[in-house]
Design a protein around this motif. Structure first.
Motif, PDB file in Angstrom:
ATOM      1  N   ASP A 178     100.339 -50.898 103.538  1.00 51.84           N
ATOM      2  CA  ASP A 178      99.949 -50.315 104.823  1.00 51.84           C
ATOM      3  C   ASP A 178      98.600 -50.836 105.282  1.00 51.84           C
ATOM      4  O   ASP A 178      98.392 -51.078 106.470  1.00 51.84           O
ATOM      5  CB  ASP A 178      99.838 -48.786 104.700  1.00 51.84           C
ATOM      6  N   LEU A 226      95.854 -39.577 102.962  1.00 48.65           N
ATOM      7  CA  LEU A 226      96.629 -40.028 104.117  1.00 48.65           C
ATOM      8  C   LEU A 226      97.873 -40.835 103.722  1.00 48.65           C
ATOM      9  O   LEU A 226      98.630 -41.259 104.581  1.00 48.65           O
ATOM     10  CB  LEU A 226      95.738 -40.861 105.049  1.00 48.65           C
ATOM     11  N   ASP A 259      98.789 -53.930 107.237  1.00 46.14           N
ATOM     12  CA  ASP A 259      99.273 -53.706 108.601  1.00 46.14           C
ATOM     13  C   ASP A 259      98.214 -53.032 109.464  1.00 46.14           C
ATOM     14  O   ASP A 259      98.054 -53.350 110.644  1.00 46.14           O
ATOM     15  CB  ASP A 259     100.544 -52.850 108.576  1.00 46.14           C
ATOM     16  N   ASP A 302      99.546 -43.538 115.781  1.00 46.12           N
ATOM     17  CA  ASP A 302     100.636 -44.296 116.374  1.00 46.12           C
ATOM     18  C   ASP A 302     101.481 -45.009 115.320  1.00 46.12           C
ATOM     19  O   ASP A 302     102.711 -44.959 115.340  1.00 46.12           O
ATOM     20  CB  ASP A 302     100.036 -45.312 117.351  1.00 46.12           C
ATOM     21  N   LEU A 303     100.797 -45.650 114.367  1.00 43.80           N
ATOM     22  CA  LEU A 303     101.488 -46.539 113.440  1.00 43.80           C
ATOM     23  C   LEU A 303     102.024 -45.799 112.213  1.00 43.80           C
ATOM     24  O   LEU A 303     103.076 -46.111 111.680  1.00 43.80           O
ATOM     25  CB  LEU A 303     100.498 -47.622 112.990  1.00 43.80           C
ATOM     26  N   PHE A 304     101.266 -44.828 111.747  1.00 45.53           N
ATOM     27  CA  PHE A 304     101.617 -44.186 110.483  1.00 45.53           C
ATOM     28  C   PHE A 304     102.112 -42.751 110.659  1.00 45.53           C
ATOM     29  O   PHE A 304     102.321 -42.043 109.689  1.00 45.53           O
ATOM     30  CB  PHE A 304     100.406 -44.199 109.538  1.00 45.53           C
ATOM     31  N   GLU A 305     102.265 -42.349 111.887  1.00 45.10           N
ATOM     32  CA  GLU A 305     102.813 -41.034 112.191  1.00 45.10           C
ATOM     33  C   GLU A 305     102.028 -39.913 111.510  1.00 45.10           C
ATOM     34  O   GLU A 305     102.601 -38.957 110.998  1.00 45.10           O
ATOM     35  CB  GLU A 305     104.294 -40.984 111.812  1.00 45.10           C
ATOM     36  N   ILE A 348      98.221 -43.852 102.612  1.00 44.85           N
ATOM     37  CA  ILE A 348      98.224 -45.234 103.102  1.00 44.85           C
ATOM     38  C   ILE A 348      98.024 -46.147 101.896  1.00 44.85           C
ATOM     39  O   ILE A 348      96.997 -46.071 101.227  1.00 44.85           O
ATOM     40  CB  ILE A 348      97.090 -45.437 104.125  1.00 44.85           C
TER      41      ILE A 348
END
Lengths: 88, 261
Positions: free
Chosen positions: A43, A37, A46, A18-21, A39
């Motif tokens: 990130d 990933l 978050d 959802d958040l990081f597509e 991130i």
């Protein structure tokens, strides 16, 4: 992997998609946050904030710093929620 | 064996002289501000203004010397950047080694990021610390940058993180977008063109095209964040969307500006 850990993994997967597509199939226990990933540390903050909303544990960014893979994230949250339940 | 032509030798000597002058200039500024560092009765804001002015003038002089020696040519079209309201992030593509010198030459008071090694060095450290620059090896990088933007400083960042590779494909990292989203700062895009290519990553400093490469700096319109992305989305999405937006912006810009074949 027990049921609780499965649940945590599912939660993390939902958040990451959802958040990081990201693609759900990429989020496997051995996936590395940074290398696989994409991130980064910004990130991670978050992600942490978002996970704390759904998995009610107290976790500090410094505890989260040791985390390298999805498995590590699951472990940290599983351990902390076990501790939280032991206290309650 | 091929012998070097006279003009090539002249160019080589000029380039060596330029690098020497740059080092000498940096060293003398370094020593001067090293000595100024402990002086108590000048405020750090004043020192910062002086030092940035020195860096700006130094870079301006340096590119003029290089042009006079026939090592580079340049033209600037950066009115929109000079006039833009302060507190913005300047982003630019990064084709060559001297991009930052050109940008410092056209911006009187600009904040930059510096490498950890420069920050920790006895001489250069005194300069960059008093100039109020930001070290790139601190965890406080984002809060520091945010505070400076909110105080009305302009910060330069090359979103590619390093010089463009030889394939000329522009690929942005998310740092610039992280910064912009954190403080809702507008973005000033600058396009740096260098033709023919020189001083790229991996190029030798003395490998200079005849007549010198021609640099062209162009600034675009100031981009407000909400013109680029949906700012109501969760932040991780905003970082990614903004990075994609800017990358596309540059790819389109480069395509428009490239000479037609």
């Amino acid at each position: 992997m027990n049921e609780q850990r499965e649940n945590i993994l599912a939660q993390i997967r939902a958040t990451l998609v959802d958040l990081f597509e990201l693609d759900g199939s990429e989020i496997v226990p051995e996936a590395r946050l940074y290398e696989d990933l994409d991130i980064d540390s910004i990130d991670a903050v978050d992600l942490l904030v978002d996970l704390k909303k759904t998995i009610s544990v107290e976790i500090t960014p410094s505890q989260f710093k040791q985390v390298r893979t999805i498995q590590d994230v699951v472990d940290v949250f599983a351990e902390l929620s076990a501790k939280a339940q032991a206290k309650a | 064996m091929k012998y070097l032509s006279l003009s090539k030798i002249r160019q080589l000597i000029s380039a060596a002289v330029c690098y020497f002058l740059f080092g000498l200039g940096a060293l003398s500024v370094g020593i001067f501000f090293r000595l100024l560092h402990p002086v108590p009765f000048i405020s750090s804001a004043t020192k910062r203004t002086w030092i940035r002015w020195c860096i700006h003038k130094g870079c301006h002089s340096f590119i003029r010397i290089m042009r006079a020696l026939g090592l580079i040519r340049y033209s600037f079209d950066v009115k929109s950047m000079i006039r833009a309201k302060s507190g913005h992030i300047i982003i630019a593509n990064h084709p060559t080694l001297i991009d930052v010198v050109l940008l410092l030459a056209v911006n009187r008071q600009m904040c930059c990021f510096v490498k950890g090694a420069v920050w920790d060095n006895f001489f250069t450290g005194a300069v960059v610390k008093q100039a109020g620059f930001i070290p790139n090896h601190t965890e406080q990088l984002l809060p520091m940058a945010a505070a400076k933007l909110e105080a009305g400083e302009n910060i330069l960042i090359f979103p590619e993180g390093t010089r463009t590779k030889h394939d000329n494909v522009i690929h942005f990292k998310r740092g610039a977008a992280n910064m912009a989203v954190a403080v809702n700062a507008p973005i000033m895009p600058v396009l740096i063109k260098c033709y023919p290519g020189a001083l790229k990553k991996g190029d030798k400093w003395y490998d200079i095209p005849d007549g010198g490469p021609a640099f062209e700096l162009k600034s675009g319109p100031l981009l407000e964040l909400d013109e680029c992305i949906d700012t109501s989305l969760p932040r991780p999405k905003q970082y990614r969307h903004l990075t994609q937006f800017l990358e596309q912006y540059y790819q389109d810009w480069v395509a428009v500006e490239s000479p037609k074949k």
